[in-house]
Motif scaffolding. Structure first.
Motif, PDB file in Angstrom:
ATOM      1  N   ILE A   3       1.621  -5.299   2.337  1.00 38.96           N
ATOM      2  CA  ILE A   3       1.379  -4.144   3.187  1.00 38.96           C
ATOM      3  C   ILE A   3       1.568  -2.972   2.278  1.00 38.96           C
ATOM      4  CG2 ILE A   3       2.492  -3.137   5.034  1.00 38.96           C
ATOM      5  CD1 ILE A   3       3.164  -6.072   6.057  1.00 38.96           C
ATOM      6  N   LEU A   4       2.763  -3.066   1.639  1.00 36.26           N
ATOM      7  CA  LEU A   4       3.051  -1.869   0.577  1.00 36.26           C
ATOM      8  C   LEU A   4       2.023  -1.404  -0.103  1.00 36.26           C
ATOM      9  CD1 LEU A   4       5.952  -0.464  -0.636  1.00 36.26           C
ATOM     10  CD2 LEU A   4       5.432  -1.889  -2.401  1.00 36.26           C
ATOM     11  N   ASN A   5       1.151  -2.271  -0.619  1.00 34.37           N
ATOM     12  CA  ASN A   5       0.015  -1.834  -1.543  1.00 34.37           C
ATOM     13  C   ASN A   5      -1.048  -1.355  -0.734  1.00 34.37           C
ATOM     14  OD1 ASN A   5      -1.966  -1.960  -3.804  1.00 34.37           O
ATOM     15  ND2 ASN A   5      -2.695  -3.539  -2.788  1.00 34.37           N
ATOM     16  N   ALA A   6      -1.601  -1.941   0.453  1.00 29.23           N
ATOM     17  CA  ALA A   6      -2.470  -1.430   1.160  1.00 29.23           C
ATOM     18  C   ALA A   6      -2.287  -0.050   1.836  1.00 29.23           C
ATOM     19  CB  ALA A   6      -2.756  -2.320   2.344  1.00 29.23           C
ATOM     20  N   ALA A   7      -1.006   0.042   2.515  1.00 28.98           N
ATOM     21  CA  ALA A   7      -0.518   1.344   2.742  1.00 28.98           C
ATOM     22  C   ALA A   7      -0.718   2.577   1.893  1.00 28.98           C
ATOM     23  CB  ALA A   7       0.706   1.365   3.411  1.00 28.98           C
ATOM     24  N   ASP A   8      -0.131   2.001   0.584  1.00 26.75           N
ATOM     25  CA  ASP A   8      -0.101   3.248  -0.476  1.00 26.75           C
ATOM     26  C   ASP A   8      -1.442   3.591  -0.882  1.00 26.75           C
ATOM     27  OD1 ASP A   8       1.314   4.416  -2.585  1.00 26.75           O
ATOM     28  OD2 ASP A   8      -0.137   3.140  -3.831  1.00 26.75           O
ATOM     29  N   GLU A   9      -2.428   2.443  -0.829  1.00 23.68           N
ATOM     30  CA  GLU A   9      -4.018   3.066  -1.180  1.00 23.68           C
ATOM     31  C   GLU A   9      -4.400   3.954  -0.259  1.00 23.68           C
ATOM     32  OE1 GLU A   9      -6.072  -0.216  -2.781  1.00 23.68           O
ATOM     33  OE2 GLU A   9      -7.896   0.625  -2.107  1.00 23.68           O
TER      34      GLU A   9
ATOM     35  N   VAL B  29       3.923   7.438   5.300  1.00 23.46           N
ATOM     36  CA  VAL B  29       2.929   6.812   5.775  1.00 23.46           C
ATOM     37  C   VAL B  29       3.340   5.038   5.400  1.00 23.46           C
ATOM     38  CG1 VAL B  29       0.460   6.253   5.651  1.00 23.46           C
ATOM     39  CG2 VAL B  29       1.037   8.562   5.862  1.00 23.46           C
ATOM     40  N   VAL B  30       3.622   5.242   4.197  1.00 24.04           N
ATOM     41  CA  VAL B  30       3.670   3.714   3.689  1.00 24.04           C
ATOM     42  C   VAL B  30       4.885   3.111   4.123  1.00 24.04           C
ATOM     43  CG1 VAL B  30       4.563   2.268   1.581  1.00 24.04           C
ATOM     44  CG2 VAL B  30       2.867   4.092   1.370  1.00 24.04           C
ATOM     45  N   SER B  31       6.220   3.615   4.341  1.00 26.01           N
ATOM     46  CA  SER B  31       7.339   2.934   5.074  1.00 26.01           C
ATOM     47  C   SER B  31       7.234   2.763   6.574  1.00 26.01           C
ATOM     48  CB  SER B  31       8.446   4.034   4.668  1.00 26.01           C
ATOM     49  OG  SER B  31       8.437   5.115   5.478  1.00 26.01           O
ATOM     50  N   GLU B  32       6.264   3.864   7.286  1.00 25.35           N
ATOM     51  CA  GLU B  32       6.150   3.630   8.633  1.00 25.35           C
ATOM     52  C   GLU B  32       5.182   2.387   8.760  1.00 25.35           C
ATOM     53  OE1 GLU B  32       5.170   6.888  11.340  1.00 25.35           O
ATOM     54  OE2 GLU B  32       6.393   7.917  10.079  1.00 25.35           O
ATOM     55  N   THR B  33       3.942   2.203   7.857  1.00 25.84           N
ATOM     56  CA  THR B  33       3.214   1.143   8.023  1.00 25.84           C
ATOM     57  C   THR B  33       3.953  -0.078   7.874  1.00 25.84           C
ATOM     58  OG1 THR B  33       1.391   2.394   7.032  1.00 25.84           O
ATOM     59  CG2 THR B  33       1.184  -0.024   7.070  1.00 25.84           C
ATOM     60  N   LEU B  34       4.944  -0.174   7.052  1.00 27.60           N
ATOM     61  CA  LEU B  34       5.672  -1.307   6.721  1.00 27.60           C
ATOM     62  C   LEU B  34       6.407  -1.751   8.007  1.00 27.60           C
ATOM     63  CD1 LEU B  34       6.934  -0.884   3.240  1.00 27.60           C
ATOM     64  CD2 LEU B  34       5.879  -3.113   3.921  1.00 27.60           C
ATOM     65  N   GLY B  35       7.096  -0.667   8.483  1.00 24.34           N
ATOM     66  CA  GLY B  35       7.995  -0.908   9.873  1.00 24.34           C
ATOM     67  C   GLY B  35       7.077  -1.349  11.232  1.00 24.34           C
ATOM     68  N   ARG B  36       5.589  -1.067  11.067  1.00 25.45           N
ATOM     69  CA  ARG B  36       4.884  -1.467  12.145  1.00 25.45           C
ATOM     70  C   ARG B  36       4.055  -2.923  11.951  1.00 25.45           C
ATOM     71  NH1 ARG B  36       2.823   4.016  15.119  1.00 25.45           N
ATOM     72  NH2 ARG B  36       4.782   5.519  14.690  1.00 25.45           N
TER      73      ARG B  36
ATOM     74  N   LYS C 118      -3.732   0.355  10.044  1.00 21.88           N
ATOM     75  CA  LYS C 118      -2.372   0.744  10.702  1.00 21.88           C
ATOM     76  C   LYS C 118      -2.043   2.231   9.902  1.00 21.88           C
ATOM     77  CE  LYS C 118      -0.450  -0.857  13.218  1.00 21.88           C
ATOM     78  NZ  LYS C 118      -0.534  -0.614  14.648  1.00 21.88           N
ATOM     79  N   ALA C 119      -2.152   2.504   8.624  1.00 16.88           N
ATOM     80  CA  ALA C 119      -2.025   3.321   7.589  1.00 16.88           C
ATOM     81  C   ALA C 119      -2.943   4.539   8.121  1.00 16.88           C
ATOM     82  CB  ALA C 119      -2.001   3.109   6.096  1.00 16.88           C
ATOM     83  N   ARG C 120      -4.149   4.163   8.017  1.00 13.79           N
ATOM     84  CA  ARG C 120      -5.065   5.220   8.537  1.00 13.79           C
ATOM     85  C   ARG C 120      -4.968   6.110   9.891  1.00 13.79           C
ATOM     86  NH1 ARG C 120      -9.490   1.833   6.381  1.00 13.79           N
ATOM     87  NH2 ARG C 120      -9.721   2.880   4.504  1.00 13.79           N
ATOM     88  N   GLU C 121      -4.281   5.152  10.914  1.00 13.80           N
ATOM     89  CA  GLU C 121      -3.869   5.539  12.354  1.00 13.80           C
ATOM     90  C   GLU C 121      -2.869   6.702  11.899  1.00 13.80           C
ATOM     91  OE1 GLU C 121      -2.407   2.702  14.881  1.00 13.80           O
ATOM     92  OE2 GLU C 121      -4.402   1.598  14.678  1.00 13.80           O
ATOM     93  N   LEU C 122      -1.817   6.046  11.209  1.00 12.83           N
ATOM     94  CA  LEU C 122      -0.598   6.913  10.795  1.00 12.83           C
ATOM     95  C   LEU C 122      -1.247   8.465  10.184  1.00 12.83           C
ATOM     96  CD1 LEU C 122       1.810   4.236   9.830  1.00 12.83           C
ATOM     97  CD2 LEU C 122       1.797   5.847  11.712  1.00 12.83           C
ATOM     98  N   VAL C 123      -2.093   8.248   9.118  1.00  9.68           N
ATOM     99  CA  VAL C 123      -2.718   9.640   8.571  1.00  9.68           C
ATOM    100  C   VAL C 123      -3.192  10.404   9.726  1.00  9.68           C
ATOM    101  CG1 VAL C 123      -4.366  10.409   6.780  1.00  9.68           C
ATOM    102  CG2 VAL C 123      -2.944   8.514   6.229  1.00  9.68           C
TER     103      VAL C 123
END
Ligand code: NDP
Length: 396
Positions: A328-334, A353-360, A382-387
């Motif tokens: 998840i860390l890698n995907a969200a960071d990308e 974005v990365v830490s919130e993705t991990l949390g969700r 999930k990361a795209r939604e947060l962006v």
């Protein structure tokens, strides 16, 4: 002679690999080259290295590549097989004609082909650190089960690999990875919200692809390297330390149980670790500058700043948590890095974005590469939604 498949041949590591091949005076042959979208560079590599197979990410690229090769006068009879997509990557990574695979695609796009090359028992020179960040447990289990030779190309891990050859693994107490500190080492934390992609891409010591350069600026790259080191060498996170060394000459240090520390030192030139991955356990002359010890020099070693660069600590936490956390860390960071480069989010928002993705995202224990790729896809969404929810928050 070694016969190579180069995954990611048009990138920074890929072109350096081909330079080692070029200068290798007949020690290497190229079986296959794989690129994403850079058809122009791939065409010139085909004309020079004459691979049997060439792969692009998408079908549209194959048509343009065909036209370019024809325009350069290459007869149809001398064309390599031109393929596209992930199954073609797996095919060239597992082909019996290649004994060695250089894994230098950026991101999780290189995971399956690298994993399958390992399952075929090949020598794999691993630059693509996301392979171990996303799928470390499965990948290392495959290395053991299929007797593959996985040699790190990442300069810090390559340095550690060299230092570990000097002693008994049971007598090692810790690994120290060095980090340049990136372009914002001396930038006050309060100013980071205003830094631009151009400033973040201006790495002080290394010329690399965009993703790893931004990851170096946030220290996410060093966090990935901590995870990569744990998998490669069997460390727990608390045995891997990071120290800031702005000159990037010492790449890694291994501390033995008596307190003695061995360091690996060389020029900041990726052709040395690439060649080491190709020739290990032997060494041969590499086309890199030697350190001139007659010149006085100043090398600094400083502690990292976890408050300013919180992604490093997050990587430790994810590796300790295990399961899907590092994937998840890698995907969200990308996604966060892409969004920063597209000026959709600010530099500090990469961490958010990365830490919130991990949390969700729910925590899971993936048992197949397919499951890892599924977790990767969901995390990106999930990361795209947060962006999107942050749109307009950029101050730079
Ligand atoms: P680059 O961005 O320079 O190159 C990435 C390569 O991957 C390019 O050849 C690109 O093709 C290719 N690629 C991307 N997506 C696909 C796809 N879907 N299918 C096939 N090929 C694809 O990155 P680097 O060379 O800097 O880094 C590569 C890897 O090595 C990364 O994981 C990085 O972390 C690691 N690494 C890099 C170091 C360095 O010094 N550069 C040091 C240590 C590790 P195209 O350009 O044609 O689109």
């Amino acid at each position: 002679m070694k016969t190579l498949t180069v995954l990611g041949s048009t990138g920074s590591i890929g072109t350096n690999t081909l330079d080692v091949v070029r200068r290798g005076a007949g020690q290497y042959a190229i079986f296959a080259l794989a690129a994403g979208r850079n058809v122009g560079v791939l065409a010139s590599q085909i004309l020079e290295f004459r691979p049997r197979v060439a792969v692009l990410a998408e079908a549209a690229g194959v048509k343009i590549l065909t036209e370019k090769l024809e325009a350069n006068g290459l007869p149809r009879s001398e064309f390599p097989d031109l393929l596209w997509g992930n199954s073609a990557l797996v095919r060239i990574a597992t082909a019996p004609e290649a004994d060695t695979v250089i894994s230098a695609i950026v991101g999780v796009a290189g995971l399956e082909a690298t994993y399958e090359a390992i399952r075929c028992g090949k020598r794999v020179g691993l630059a693509n650190k996301e392979v171990l960040v996303s799928g470390g447990r499965l990948v290392m289990e495959a290395v053991a089960a299929h007797n593959a030779l996985l040699v790190p190309v990442d300069s810090e891990h390559n340095g550690a690999h060299q230092c570990l050859r000097a002693g008994n693994r049971m007598e090692v107490s810790r690994l120290i990875l060095t980090a340049s500190g990136g372009p914002f080492r001396n930038t006050p934390k309060e100013s980071l919200a205003r830094v631009t992609p151009e400033q973040a891409l201006n790495h002080p010591t290394w010329r690399m692809g965009n993703r790893i350069t931004i990851d170096s600026a946030t220290m996410m790259n060093k966090g990935f390297e901590v995870i990569e080191a744990c998998w490669l060498f069997g460390f727990v996170p608390s045995q891997v330390d990071v120290v800031i060394h702005p000159q990037s000459s010492v790449h890694a240090m291994i501390e033995y149980s008596d307190g003695s520390v061995l360091a690996q030192i060389s020029a900041t030139d990726m052709r040395m670790p690439i060649q080491y991955a190709l020739t290990y356990p032997e060494r041969s002359g590499a086309p890199v500058p030697k350190i001139d010890w007659t010149q006085s020099r100043h090398w600094e070693f400083l502690p990292p700043e976890p408050d300013k660069f919180p992604l490093l600590q997050l990587a430790y936490q994810c590796q300790e948590a295990g399961g899907s956390a590092t994937c998840i860390l890698n995907a969200a960071d990308e996604i966060a890095v892409e969004s920063f480069l597209a000026r959709q989010i600010s530099f500090p928002s990469i961490y958010e974005v990365v830490s919130e993705t991990l949390g969700r995202m729910p925590q899971r224990t993936p048992d197949t590469i397919g499951e890892i790729l599924e977790i990767d896809r969901e995390s990106r969404m999930k990361a795209r939604e947060l962006v999107r929810s942050r749109a307009g928050a950029v101050t730079a």
